[in-house]
Design an enzyme around this catalytic site. Structure first.
Site, PDB file in Angstrom:
ATOM      1  N   HIS A   9     -17.336  37.919  15.461  1.00 55.73           N
ATOM      2  CA  HIS A   9     -18.327  38.264  16.486  1.00 55.73           C
ATOM      3  C   HIS A   9     -17.575  38.724  17.734  1.00 55.73           C
ATOM      4  O   HIS A   9     -17.484  38.017  18.732  1.00 55.73           O
ATOM      5  CB  HIS A   9     -19.218  37.060  16.790  1.00 55.73           C
ATOM      6  CG  HIS A   9     -20.433  37.406  17.592  1.00 55.73           C
ATOM      7  ND1 HIS A   9     -20.506  37.202  18.948  1.00 55.73           N
ATOM      8  CD2 HIS A   9     -21.621  37.969  17.232  1.00 55.73           C
ATOM      9  CE1 HIS A   9     -21.681  37.597  19.384  1.00 55.73           C
ATOM     10  NE2 HIS A   9     -22.379  38.067  18.371  1.00 55.73           N
ATOM     11  N   ASP A  37     -27.781  36.959  13.301  1.00 58.61           N
ATOM     12  CA  ASP A  37     -27.163  37.906  14.228  1.00 58.61           C
ATOM     13  C   ASP A  37     -27.319  39.331  13.711  1.00 58.61           C
ATOM     14  O   ASP A  37     -27.548  40.265  14.487  1.00 58.61           O
ATOM     15  CB  ASP A  37     -25.685  37.567  14.424  1.00 58.61           C
ATOM     16  CG  ASP A  37     -25.075  38.326  15.582  1.00 58.61           C
ATOM     17  OD1 ASP A  37     -25.169  37.834  16.723  1.00 58.61           O
ATOM     18  OD2 ASP A  37     -24.521  39.418  15.366  1.00 58.61           O
TER      19      ASP A  37
END
Length: 802
Positions: A257, A411
């Site tokens: 991420h 996400d």
């Protein structure tokens, strides 16, 4: 009837003759009614245009029909109609006519009008207050999806019953509890007859129904465990903390991420923390609890340093009454919001969406194009955070892969929203108004939907065998990063095979899984699954999948074993060893094998009468090298199936004949990167690293085989997909011809898993070691002790906090 994705106005304009809008569900969803043939034709027409349309089973009768008999019956039952209260919101009479006589009274005319008139849900729902609790009283919670879509997130919608629910009584009582949790006092005493005291001595005791639950550890609460939130609310703190360490294999995926050159803790990671905190309080796993988040505010980002070990400490504070939570880091609040438990059976919206099978738009971006576009905007996602398989440029359509991890999956869904932003600006989520997660519904849908999981099916496990990979992982001799794919980042990777049943059909099956086979249920690729022969027990079937798949894959698919060749098979009394011996003898090959004791030698001679006693050698030393070269007049063997390590592996290599094939099924030397001398390849031999795991990673029609070799491999690249099909076919044909037969096994109860691992690690077993997952010993007996307290005595109860 049918539910279609049209506005009320479009419905009136587009409905063919004989079909009319019957229910105004929401702004862009209505229900239409009419003759079955015309409804089917209209649904087909809308689907061809890409408009959502789905038939509704109404038992061959539309809900809106002429009901003169109904009117006559109601007039007898309601001779003197009463005025309706102001809380009675009409969905059949337009609001402009609410003051007419027809709308004021609960009369026969009013109720008949309800039957024959369109349902005006959209306009009526505007009158429901923002913080209301809406209860659907019906035999099936059909309106839940409409209510949740049309009402604001502050409204709580509670269904009482559902047609396909296994236990509607439990669902009904759960709904009463949910109403109470949301601040409404239900009159539950009306559900049962109050007893009169004292009760007779023969009355069954409730004490046997009350049991202690010791499955969860709880901290002793003191004053330091409480804190005051920013809005002055008393919250429970210190119960759930998470140290973020990117070197931890379970958290390493977070490194993917990466935004604007920095590793940021994912916004969905905070949601997962709150979810796990609530689950701990409930004494359950997070996947057992369906939850809904609302009004989540992300105050600031948490920047992580990959080289700092524990680079962040996150603490979750949760108020049990209201569900308000705060997540703090470094003394400041980073996220706050609300979380509550919802009913898993409320997942009608998701079910409707998947059943609608939306067609992809004419233009879509590939995964590579999606993440190239996001990279331009500053999103440098990697690994699990690159889960979008394809998407429409406007972000209105996307296919997202499920890898078993909620944080990157959620996400990925947020990334689709980012993709739809016209401006190429770098944005981070700051608020989530509402998000509902129904884990069991999600897993069942992705398990049954071929587009989501490539056709995987759910199987209930009865027997789960152990394999050497499991033992090496459990003892630390094989690091998790030696496993293929992303298995190293997952929590449980033990178990490669199973024998059990398919719940939907009751079919007895056995199969292979890449991992997580030591479980009560598994998700299986049906192409790696076989039906159990009628004359086999489930225990028999559990001994077959891995050993014969490995043996066929090694000897036939990769080793190209030919009739009459000479084969060396190490650990012949083990599962793969016995399977390989059976296959080799069926081809008329001369078999050399090694064992660790005279007992195992006698076992092999009894099981395989065609074996020569002199060709069964000792695996405890390297003397087998000299013995084989002597017995073959210095030629050596054509194929060596090796599972030994270090100096015994080197000795095995030296037994290869000209053009020999070395098949390495062990993983120790491969994972340790031990070197192998190059001189052996002057004999034009090949070295194959046999990884059965590679067959689970087929993603394209053609790709190179996962092979480890030193020297020149002259074989052309195989088609992995065809290799997998070949293995499955070989095992199937072997069962028909009698080559594939169940192996002897030692069965351990599931509660004796540790003993089973130790027994297999000792090398004393013959054949397979199997865990009985569906063991009766796992079912606890229920005792019903009775205690009687005399009314004229006093009693002291100690351990009140226990």
């Amino acid at each position: 009837m049918a539910a279609v994705g049209l506005t009320w106005e479009d419905g009136h304009r587009r409905c063919p003759e004989g079909v009319f809008p019957a229910c105004h569900n929401s702004h862009d969803n209505i229900t239409v009614s009419g003759p079955k043939e015309k409804i089917q034709e209209f649904v087909r027409e809308l689907k061809e245009e890409g408009v959502f349309a789905k038939e509704v089973n109404s038992s061959k009768m539309a809900f809106h029909f002429a009901a003169e008999k109904f009117r006559c019956w109601l007039k007898k039952e309601i001779p003197s109609p009463r005025r309706r209260s102001q809380r009675w919101i009409s969905t059949s009479i337009p609001e402009s006519e609410w003051n007419t006589e027809r709308a004021i009274y609960s009369s026969a005319e009013y109720h008949v009008n309800n039957v024959v008139s369109p349902v005006l849900f959209q306009s009526a729902l505007k009158h429901i207050p923002e913080n209301a609790v809406v209860v659907e009283i019906a035999p099936h919670a059909l309106l839940m999806a409409i209510l949740k879509r049309s009402l604001p997130g502050t409204v709580t919608c509670v269904p009482l019953n559902k047609r396909n629910c296994d236990d509607n009584l439990k669902m009904f009582l759960t709904a009463i509890g949910e109403i109470y949790v949301n601040g409404k006092q239900a009159k539950v005493h009306r559900l049962f007859r109050l007893p009169s005291f004292p009760v007779p001595r023969g009355t069954p005791s409730l004490s046997s129904l009350v049991k202690w639950d010791h499955s969860t550890e709880w901290n002793v609460v003191n004053l330091q465990n409480f804190n005051i939130s920013q809005n002055g609310q008393l919250m429970m703190g210190g119960e759930f903390r998470r140290d973020v360490d990117l070197s931890d294999p379970d958290q390493a995926f977070i490194s993917g991420h990466n935004i604007d050159g920095r590793i940021l803790y994912p916004a969905t990671g905070y949601l997962r923390l709150a979810w796990e905190a609530l689950a701990k309080i409930q004494g359950k796993a997070a996947e057992e609890i369906p939850v809904e988040f609302s009004n989540v505010h992300l105050r600031r980002a948490t920047i992580l340093n990959a080289d700092a070990g524990v680079c962040a400490r996150l603490s979750v504070s949760l108020a049990l009454g209201s569900g308000q939570f705060e997540i703090s880091e470094g003394g400041g609040i980073v996220v706050d919001g609300a979380i509550r438990i919802v009913n898993e059976t409320d997942g009608l919206e998701a079910e409707t969406f998947l059943d609608s099978s939306p067609q992809p738009p004419s233009e879509t971006l590939t995964s590579k194009e999606v993440y190239r576009e996001l990279l331009i905007r500053g999103y440098e996602y990697r690994d699990l955070f690159q889960g979008i398989q394809c998407a429409a440029p406007d972000g209105r359509y996307a296919e997202v892969s499920w890898k078993g991890n909620w944080v990157p999956f959620l996400d990925n869904l947020l990334q689709v929203i980012i993709l739809g932003e016209e401006k190429r600006a770098l944005k981070l989520p700051t608020k989530i108004q509402r998000m509902r997660i129904l884990p069991q519904k999600h897993l069942s849908l992705v398990g049954d939907n071929s587009k989501a999981t490539d056709g995987e099916v759910i199987c209930n496990v009865e027997y789960a065998p152990l394999n050497f990979r499991d033992v090496m992982l459990a003892t630390g001799k094989l690091p998790p990063d030696a496993l293929p794919g992303d298995l190293a980042t997952q929590e449980c990777v033990l178990g490669l095979e199973f024998a059990g049943t398919v719940p939907s059909s009751g079919k007895r099956v056995m199969g292979l899984v890449p991992a997580k086979g030591l479980a009560t249920s598994v998700r299986v690729d049906p192409s790696f699954m076989w039906e159990v022969p009628e004359h086999w027990t489930m225990q028999d079937a559990a001994t077959v999948p891995v050993v014969y798949s490995t043996a066929y894959y090694s000897l036939i698919v990769r080793g190209r074993l030919q009739p009459g060749e000479t084969v060396l098979i190490h650990s012949g009394s083990g599962g793969v060893g016995q399977a390989a011996i059976a296959i080799s003898l069926s081809l008329g090959c001369r078999v050399f094998t090694t064992v660790g004791s005279d007992q195992k030698k006698e076992f092999l001679l009894k099981r395989f009468p065609k074996l020569n006693s002199d060709d069964i050698l000792n695996s405890r030393s390297t003397k087998f090298e000299v013995d084989i070269l002597q017995k073959t007049n210095g030629k050596g063997v054509d194929i060596a199936l090796n599972s030994l390590a270090e100096e015994k592996l080197q000795a095995t290599v030296r037994t290869l004949a000209e053009h020999g094939r070395f098949l390495e099924i062990g993983k120790f030397d491969l994972s340790q990167d031990h070197s192998l001398g190059m001189a052996i390849f002057l004999k034009n031999v090949t070295f194959h690293g046999i990884l059965l795991d590679a067959l689970f990673e087929v993603k394209h029609e053609k790709q190179a085989v996962n092979v480890t070799f030193h020297g020149i491999l002259l074989d052309a690249l195989f088609e992995v997909k065809h290799e997998k099909q070949a293995v499955v076919s070989l095992v199937q044909e072997g069962m028909k011809s009698g080559v594939v037969t169940p192996l002897p096994c030692t069965v351990f109860d599931a509660t004796e898993a540790e003993a089973a691992f130790r027994f297999m690690a000792s090398g004393k077993h013959l054949g397979k070691v199997v865990l009985s997952v569906a063991s009766p010993s796992l079912q606890k007996e229920i005792f019903a002790p009775r205690a009687y307290c005399r009314p004229d005595h006093s009693y002291i109860i100690t351990g009140g906090l226990g």
